[in-house]
Design a protein around this motif. Structure first.
Motif, PDB file in Angstrom:
ATOM      1  N   LEU A 101       0.835  -1.143  -0.056  1.00 40.19           N
ATOM      2  CA  LEU A 101      -0.018   0.162   0.152  1.00 40.19           C
ATOM      3  C   LEU A 101       0.709   1.193   0.009  1.00 40.19           C
ATOM      4  O   LEU A 101       1.599   1.495   1.021  1.00 40.19           O
ATOM      5  CB  LEU A 101      -0.997  -0.086   1.184  1.00 40.19           C
ATOM      6  N   ASP A 102       0.704   1.854  -1.130  1.00 37.63           N
ATOM      7  CA  ASP A 102       1.183   3.431  -1.085  1.00 37.63           C
ATOM      8  C   ASP A 102       0.529   4.277  -0.180  1.00 37.63           C
ATOM      9  O   ASP A 102      -0.866   4.270   0.050  1.00 37.63           O
ATOM     10  CB  ASP A 102       1.497   3.846  -2.628  1.00 37.63           C
ATOM     11  N   VAL A 103       1.232   5.406   0.420  1.00 36.27           N
ATOM     12  CA  VAL A 103       0.372   6.262   1.000  1.00 36.27           C
ATOM     13  C   VAL A 103      -0.298   7.494   0.189  1.00 36.27           C
ATOM     14  O   VAL A 103      -1.568   7.818   0.423  1.00 36.27           O
ATOM     15  CB  VAL A 103       1.273   7.159   2.272  1.00 36.27           C
ATOM     16  N   HIS A 104       0.200   7.805  -0.942  1.00 28.26           N
ATOM     17  CA  HIS A 104       0.132   9.007  -1.576  1.00 28.26           C
ATOM     18  C   HIS A 104      -0.975   8.633  -2.966  1.00 28.26           C
ATOM     19  O   HIS A 104      -0.302   8.062  -4.077  1.00 28.26           O
ATOM     20  CB  HIS A 104       1.196   9.833  -2.115  1.00 28.26           C
TER      21      HIS A 104
ATOM     22  N   VAL B  78       2.961  -1.227   4.406  1.00 30.65           N
ATOM     23  CA  VAL B  78       2.879   0.341   3.733  1.00 30.65           C
ATOM     24  C   VAL B  78       4.132   0.437   3.166  1.00 30.65           C
ATOM     25  O   VAL B  78       5.211   0.073   3.670  1.00 30.65           O
ATOM     26  CB  VAL B  78       2.830   1.248   4.863  1.00 30.65           C
ATOM     27  N   ILE B  79       4.106   1.032   1.631  1.00 29.22           N
ATOM     28  CA  ILE B  79       5.469   1.137   1.000  1.00 29.22           C
ATOM     29  C   ILE B  79       5.394   2.434   0.439  1.00 29.22           C
ATOM     30  O   ILE B  79       4.434   2.974  -0.480  1.00 29.22           O
ATOM     31  CB  ILE B  79       5.486   0.260  -0.314  1.00 29.22           C
ATOM     32  N   THR B  80       6.131   3.547   0.979  1.00 27.30           N
ATOM     33  CA  THR B  80       5.782   4.932   0.631  1.00 27.30           C
ATOM     34  C   THR B  80       6.932   5.678   0.753  1.00 27.30           C
ATOM     35  O   THR B  80       8.003   5.385   1.377  1.00 27.30           O
ATOM     36  CB  THR B  80       4.848   5.294   1.643  1.00 27.30           C
ATOM     37  N   ALA B  81       7.229   6.993   0.318  1.00 28.80           N
ATOM     38  CA  ALA B  81       8.210   7.832   0.471  1.00 28.80           C
ATOM     39  C   ALA B  81       8.000   8.709   1.621  1.00 28.80           C
ATOM     40  O   ALA B  81       8.981   9.503   2.147  1.00 28.80           O
ATOM     41  CB  ALA B  81       8.421   8.929  -0.872  1.00 28.80           C
ATOM     42  N   ALA B  82       6.772   8.684   2.186  1.00 29.19           N
ATOM     43  CA  ALA B  82       6.498   9.528   3.288  1.00 29.19           C
ATOM     44  C   ALA B  82       7.297   8.796   4.675  1.00 29.19           C
ATOM     45  O   ALA B  82       7.238   7.738   5.076  1.00 29.19           O
ATOM     46  CB  ALA B  82       5.031   9.161   3.751  1.00 29.19           C
ATOM     47  N   ARG B  83       7.912   9.851   5.292  1.00 31.80           N
ATOM     48  CA  ARG B  83       8.529   9.643   6.477  1.00 31.80           C
ATOM     49  C   ARG B  83       8.222  10.404   7.748  1.00 31.80           C
ATOM     50  O   ARG B  83       8.827  10.211   8.702  1.00 31.80           O
ATOM     51  CB  ARG B  83      10.139  10.020   6.268  1.00 31.80           C
ATOM     52  N   GLU B  84       7.193  11.130   7.638  1.00 34.46           N
ATOM     53  CA  GLU B  84       6.591  11.755   8.865  1.00 34.46           C
ATOM     54  C   GLU B  84       6.192  10.687   9.898  1.00 34.46           C
ATOM     55  O   GLU B  84       5.495   9.830   9.618  1.00 34.46           O
ATOM     56  CB  GLU B  84       5.569  12.579   8.302  1.00 34.46           C
ATOM     57  N   ALA B  85       6.565  11.348  11.355  1.00 30.79           N
ATOM     58  CA  ALA B  85       6.275  10.553  12.308  1.00 30.79           C
ATOM     59  C   ALA B  85       4.698  10.079  12.307  1.00 30.79           C
ATOM     60  O   ALA B  85       4.172   9.331  12.932  1.00 30.79           O
ATOM     61  CB  ALA B  85       6.567  11.028  13.645  1.00 30.79           C
TER      62      ALA B  85
ATOM     63  N   TYR C 206       6.247  -1.160   7.449  1.00 29.85           N
ATOM     64  CA  TYR C 206       6.347   0.203   6.683  1.00 29.85           C
ATOM     65  C   TYR C 206       7.673   0.281   6.197  1.00 29.85           C
ATOM     66  O   TYR C 206       8.668   0.137   6.776  1.00 29.85           O
ATOM     67  CB  TYR C 206       6.156   1.117   7.893  1.00 29.85           C
ATOM     68  N   VAL C 207       7.608   0.271   4.909  1.00 32.57           N
ATOM     69  CA  VAL C 207       8.818   0.288   4.145  1.00 32.57           C
ATOM     70  C   VAL C 207       9.210   1.402   3.328  1.00 32.57           C
ATOM     71  O   VAL C 207       8.189   2.064   2.544  1.00 32.57           O
ATOM     72  CB  VAL C 207       8.823  -0.605   3.216  1.00 32.57           C
ATOM     73  N   VAL C 208      10.209   2.305   3.386  1.00 29.70           N
ATOM     74  CA  VAL C 208      10.272   3.452   2.695  1.00 29.70           C
ATOM     75  C   VAL C 208      11.201   3.489   1.735  1.00 29.70           C
ATOM     76  O   VAL C 208      12.135   2.912   1.394  1.00 29.70           O
ATOM     77  CB  VAL C 208      11.243   4.531   3.870  1.00 29.70           C
ATOM     78  N   LYS C 209      10.458   4.120   0.587  1.00 29.12           N
ATOM     79  CA  LYS C 209      10.897   4.041  -0.760  1.00 29.12           C
ATOM     80  C   LYS C 209      12.104   4.934  -0.870  1.00 29.12           C
ATOM     81  O   LYS C 209      12.249   6.061  -0.189  1.00 29.12           O
ATOM     82  CB  LYS C 209       9.927   4.720  -1.824  1.00 29.12           C
ATOM     83  N   PRO C 210      13.284   4.742  -1.724  1.00 26.40           N
ATOM     84  CA  PRO C 210      13.416   3.478  -2.433  1.00 26.40           C
ATOM     85  C   PRO C 210      13.933   2.470  -1.703  1.00 26.40           C
ATOM     86  O   PRO C 210      14.662   2.719  -0.526  1.00 26.40           O
ATOM     87  CB  PRO C 210      14.402   3.735  -3.659  1.00 26.40           C
ATOM     88  N   PHE C 211      13.927   1.167  -1.965  1.00 28.27           N
ATOM     89  CA  PHE C 211      14.377   0.206  -1.323  1.00 28.27           C
ATOM     90  C   PHE C 211      14.766  -0.995  -1.949  1.00 28.27           C
ATOM     91  O   PHE C 211      14.267  -1.205  -3.199  1.00 28.27           O
ATOM     92  CB  PHE C 211      13.018  -0.561  -0.150  1.00 28.27           C
TER      93      PHE C 211
END
Length: 234
Positions: free
Chosen positions: A58-61, A85-92, A106-111
Motif C-alpha cells: 500500500l502506497d500512502v499518496h 505500507v510502501i511509501t516515500a512518506a517519512r513523517e512520524a 512500513y517500508v520507505v522508498k526506495p528500497f
C-alpha cells in the motif's frame, strides 16, 4: 511433504512504473503471487472486496484519498488483510497512523528487493504461527502467541540489513568485540577478531552510520585523529 499455500498480493500504487517494479519484486519471492494492481483508493477498496488478497502493498499518496485512510476503511469494514505500507512518506504522524491501523510493516522508498522479500517472508511466518495456535497443547499456547508477535523483532533486524560484501558472522563478531571493550579503534578490533584493519573499519563505519555504535575522535600529537568506536550506550 505438502508445500505452503500461495499467498496473493494486491499492489496499490498510482505510478505505473513503480507498480510494475513492485509486481516483479513480489513475483521473485517464492510462494507469493500478484493478483491485481489498483491505482486509487476507491479501486483498491473494490479490488480487495473482489479478490480477497492475503497481502496489500500500500502506497500512502493516492489520487483520491490517502493509503492511511484506505487502511482505516478496510479495518472499519472488518477486513484483516495483511498490509505492508510502501511509501516515500517519512513523517512520524504517518508512521504512527499506519501502526495504529494495523499495518504489518512500513517500508520507505526506495528500497532493495531483499527488504521487501524479508517482510513478505515475515508476514508468511506470522500467518503460519497464527494458524498453529489452536492446534497447540494448552501449555504451549503462549509460546505460539509470542511467535505471532515476533515479526516486530524481525522487522527491526531487517532495518539493520548489512550492505553487500559484509557478512552477518563478522558483524556479530565486531559487535561482540565492542561489548567486551570500553572502546576500540579499527586496528584493535581487527586484532581482536582476526580480520584486516580495512575490513574491521567497514563494519564499524556501517554500524556508526545507522546509530548502532558511537564514534569519538582521539587527537594525538601528530597526524590524523584516530577514530575510536564504542557501543551506543557506552
Amino acid at each position: 511433504m505438502t508445500s505452503a499455500p500461495e499467498l496473493t498480493v494486491l499492489v496499490v500504487e498510482d505510478d505505473f512504473m513503480v507498480a510494475s517494479i513492485h509486481t516483479r519484486f513480489v513475483e521473485r519471492v517464492e510462494g507469493f503471487r500478484v493478483v491485481g494492481v489498483a491505482a486509487t483508493g476507491s479501486q483498491a477498496l473494490e479490488e480487495t472486496a473482489r479478490l480477497s488478497p492475503d497481502v496489500l502493498l500500500l502506497d500512502v499518496h493516492l489520487p483520491d484519498f490517502s493509503g492511511i485512510e484506505l487502511l482505516r476503511r478496510l479495518r472499519g469494514r472488518g477486513d484483516d488483510t495483511d498490509v505492508i505500507v510502501i511509501t516515500a512518506a517519512r513523517e512520524a504522524d504517518t508512521v504512527r497512523a499506519a501502526a495504529a491501523g494495523g499495518a504489518a510493516h512500513y517500508v520507505v522508498k526506495p528500497f532493495p528487493f531483499e527488504d521487501l522479500a524479508a517482510r513478505l517472508d515475515d508476514v508468511r511466518r506470522s500467518r503460519d504461527a497464527l494458524a498453529r495456535i489452536e492446534q497447540q497443547p494448552a501449555g504451549q499456547v503462549q509460546a505460539g502467541i509470542d511467535e505471532v508477535f515476533s515479526h516486530q523483532a524481525g522487522a527491526r533486524e531487517t532495518r539493520e540489513r548489512l550492505p553487500k560484501g559484509l557478512s552477518p558472522e563478522t558483524a556479530r563478531a565486531v559487535l561482540a568485540a565492542l561489548q567486551d571493550a570500553d572502546e576500540l579503534s579499527a586496528a584493535e578490533c581487527a586484532d581482536a577478531i582476526g580480520v584486516s584493519r580495512v575490513s574491521a573499519r567497514r563494519y564499524l563505519e556501517h554500524f556508526a552510520s545507522i546509530g548502532r555504535i558511537g564514534v569519538r575522535l582521539n587527537y594525538g600529537t601528530a597526524g590524523r585523529p584516530e577514530r575510536r568506536y564504542r557501543t551506543a550506550r557506552a
